[in-house]
Motif scaffolding. Structure first.
Motif, short mmCIF file in Angstrom:
data_model
loop_
_atom_site.label_atom_id
_atom_site.label_comp_id
_atom_site.label_asym_id
_atom_site.label_seq_id
_atom_site.Cartn_x
_atom_site.Cartn_y
_atom_site.Cartn_z
N GLY A 76 0.88 -1.20 -0.24
CA GLY A 76 -0.23 0.03 -0.04
C GLY A 76 0.93 1.35 0.00
O GLY A 76 1.96 0.89 -0.06
N HIS A 77 0.27 2.34 0.07
CA HIS A 77 1.10 3.91 0.29
C HIS A 77 0.57 4.08 1.43
O HIS A 77 -0.29 5.00 1.46
N ILE A 78 1.37 5.38 2.33
CA ILE A 78 0.93 5.86 3.31
C ILE A 78 0.77 7.87 2.48
O ILE A 78 0.56 8.42 3.80
N LEU A 87 -7.81 7.29 3.85
CA LEU A 87 -8.21 5.52 3.59
C LEU A 87 -7.03 5.73 2.04
O LEU A 87 -6.25 4.49 2.33
N ASP A 88 -6.86 6.01 1.55
CA ASP A 88 -6.26 6.00 0.42
C ASP A 88 -4.91 5.68 0.23
O ASP A 88 -4.02 6.69 0.72
N GLY A 89 -4.29 3.80 0.13
CA GLY A 89 -3.32 4.11 0.60
C GLY A 89 -2.86 3.45 1.70
O GLY A 89 -2.54 2.37 1.92
N CYS A 90 -3.70 3.87 2.25
CA CYS A 90 -3.16 4.00 4.25
C CYS A 90 -3.76 2.73 4.39
O CYS A 90 -3.64 1.63 5.41
N ASP A 120 5.49 7.37 -2.82
CA ASP A 120 4.83 8.50 -3.99
C ASP A 120 4.38 7.87 -4.75
O ASP A 120 4.59 7.95 -6.48
N GLU A 121 2.95 7.47 -4.71
CA GLU A 121 2.80 6.78 -4.90
C GLU A 121 1.48 7.48 -5.83
O GLU A 121 1.24 7.59 -7.40
N GLU A 122 1.46 9.06 -4.69
CA GLU A 122 0.33 9.45 -5.83
C GLU A 122 0.65 11.07 -6.45
O GLU A 122 0.14 11.39 -7.63
N GLY A 123 2.29 10.61 -6.75
CA GLY A 123 2.84 12.38 -7.37
C GLY A 123 2.30 13.40 -7.25
O GLY A 123 2.09 13.93 -8.33
N LEU A 187 -4.78 -4.44 -0.54
CA LEU A 187 -6.50 -3.52 -0.91
C LEU A 187 -6.28 -2.14 -0.88
O LEU A 187 -5.34 -1.20 0.09
N HIS A 188 -7.54 -1.38 -1.36
CA HIS A 188 -7.57 -0.82 -1.89
C HIS A 188 -9.49 0.14 -1.93
O HIS A 188 -9.83 -0.69 -1.51
N ILE A 189 -9.38 0.91 -1.03
CA ILE A 189 -10.96 1.51 -1.50
C ILE A 189 -10.70 1.84 -3.03
O ILE A 189 -10.05 2.43 -3.47
N LEU A 355 -5.44 4.19 -12.14
CA LEU A 355 -4.01 2.90 -11.26
C LEU A 355 -3.47 3.17 -10.36
O LEU A 355 -3.80 4.22 -9.14
N HIS A 356 -2.46 1.60 -10.14
CA HIS A 356 -2.34 1.80 -8.31
C HIS A 356 -1.08 0.91 -8.87
O HIS A 356 -0.49 0.81 -9.89
N ASP A 357 0.05 0.71 -7.94
CA ASP A 357 0.98 -0.03 -7.37
C ASP A 357 1.04 -1.14 -7.89
O ASP A 357 1.84 -2.04 -8.70
ZN LIG Z 1 -4.11 5.10 -3.59
#
Ligand SMILES: [Zn+2]
Length: 416
Positions: A76-78, A87-90, A120-123, A187-189, A355-357
């Protein structure tokens, strides 16, 4: 207590307190707040005994060694966007921590299990999404361009990375992290309205959409708004406007989740007293199936030629960006379906628009699957982003149920 999903919800609220403000989450990658979130995460994982490592791409890994070196990854990504959701990522990072605790408590896992917090998933700061995962996947090929990127304060990307121990030129060395990877779970929202509209808490993600992005430039003739009769106009905006409406029909015709967006039209001269001479239109088209995506693009091109004829203007297409659809692993999709049915009764399969990691990991050849949990009102990248606590708890249970199945698959020689 082997698995405590309510603890995950508490910890997500705690993270929101520690790294957010009245406008939302502020964990933008390569900032002090992001670093503080990573430090906080370190403290949460400490009790499991998992070994921590930060790789050359800035990704934070926690490894629970098993009998086999082959690793099951949970990622996931914090990091968040500015004024982001809680919630997004974390969610997956914290659900993954809970799964690690369960495995650590049971003792002696058969396979190595690794939790990764991608960098840096979000950029959000430098406009480069999926930084850490593309480094680990080996697909990062834009270092030359990234070297010149600056944030809004004029700080260069390489300088910002260096402050967090990452050397842009060496980032691809993170590739070694995936050498032992047998499978990857995320897992992601959902960040969309589909599961809520079906009244289902959880879904299984089939893959991420392929994307075609173009600038469509229409050229007509600027002319006086008062003196030019309607039948003598070469109005560039008319072509763009017709296409903006036609892409809806194209998406409907192609179907199966097809989406098309005309995100902007810049008109010149752009004054109220002139017919539009040039209209620069941005077009984004997405589909999970490569052939259908190509079909959507062809239909839009044909339509644009037709409108250019009708309006006596010229049209030119220039590709901005594209990516192939990325399909997740069939066996893992099956396990994910079972896991969702086990905890929630009913499962649903859907594609991912964002897109996701996971897409990067999948592209690198690691069998991958994602779970989605319902997003209320489909909102994300805003402080209004939310999911019911009971659904969050179900999602932790589903990730755990999926992890059990994937781990025994990997232990039995499944996966890469
Ligand atoms: Zn995300």
């Amino acid at each position: 207590m082997p698995l405590d999903p309510a603890r995950t919800v508490d910890e997500l609220r705690e993270l929101r307190e520690v790294t957010g403000d009245e406008d939302g989450a502020q964990r933008v990658a390569w900032t002090d707040t992001w670093e503080r979130a990573r430090e906080w995460l370190r403290g949460k994982v400490a009790g499991t005994g998992a070994a921590e490592e930060i790789d050359e791409g800035g990704n934070q890994w926690f490894t629970l060694r098993g009998e086999s070196e082959r690793a099951l990854l949970i990622g996931g990504h914090i990091d968040s966007v500015p004024n982001g959701g809680w919630l997004d990522g974390c969610l997956n990072v914290m659900a993954g921590v809970e799964v690690l605790r369960r495995i650590a408590e049971e003792g002696d896992p058969s396979v190595t299990v690794r939790l990764v917090n991608w960098a840096d998933e979000e950029g959000a700061r430098f406009g480069r999404s999926l930084f850490g995962s593309s480094a680990a996947a080996g697909s990062m090929a834009d270092q030359d361009e990234l070297r010149g990127r600056r944030d809004t304060n004029g700080i260069g990307l390489p300088d910002a990375l260096r402050e967090h121990g990452v050397d842009l030129d060496g980032a691809l060395a993170a590739r070694r992290q995936l050498e032992s990877a047998a499978a990857y779970l995320e897992l992601h929202i959902e960040q969309g309205p589909v599961l809520e509209s079906l009244d289902l808490p959880l879904g299984v993600v089939l893959g991420t959409f392929g994307v075609e992005r173009h600038q469509v430039t229409w050229r007509g003739q600027a002319a006086h708004a008062g003196s030019t009769p309607m039948d003598r106009r070469r109005d560039a905006l008319a072509g763009a406007a017709k296409l903006a409406l036609e892409i809806r029909n194209i998406a409907r015709e192609v179907g199966d989740g097809a989406v098309c967006t005309s995100g902007n039209v810049v008109c010149r001269p752009g004054i109220v007293t002139s017919v539009v001479e040039t209209a620069e239109q941005l077009l984004d088209q997405r589909h999970l199936d490569a052939d259908r995506l190509a079909q959507m693009l062809a239909l839009a091109r044909d339509a644009s030629e037709r409108y250019a004829g009708e309006e006596d203007v010229e049209v030119a297409w220039a590709r901005i960006w594209r990516i192939e659809p990325i399909l997740f692993d069939d066996t893992l999709i099956g396990f994910a379906d079972e896991a969702v049915r086990e905890v929630a009764g009913e499962s649903h399969r859907l594609p991912s628009g964002p897109l996701h990691d996971a897409a990067e990991v999948s592209r690198a050849g690691v069998p991958t699957v994602m779970l989605f949990v319902q997003s209320l009102r489909g909102l994300s990248h805003t402080k209004l982003e939310d999911t019911r606590p009971e659904h969050l708890e179900l999602s932790v249970r589903a990730l755990d149920a999926l992890t059990r199945r994937a781990a025994s698959w990997v232990a039995g020689g499944g996966g890469r």
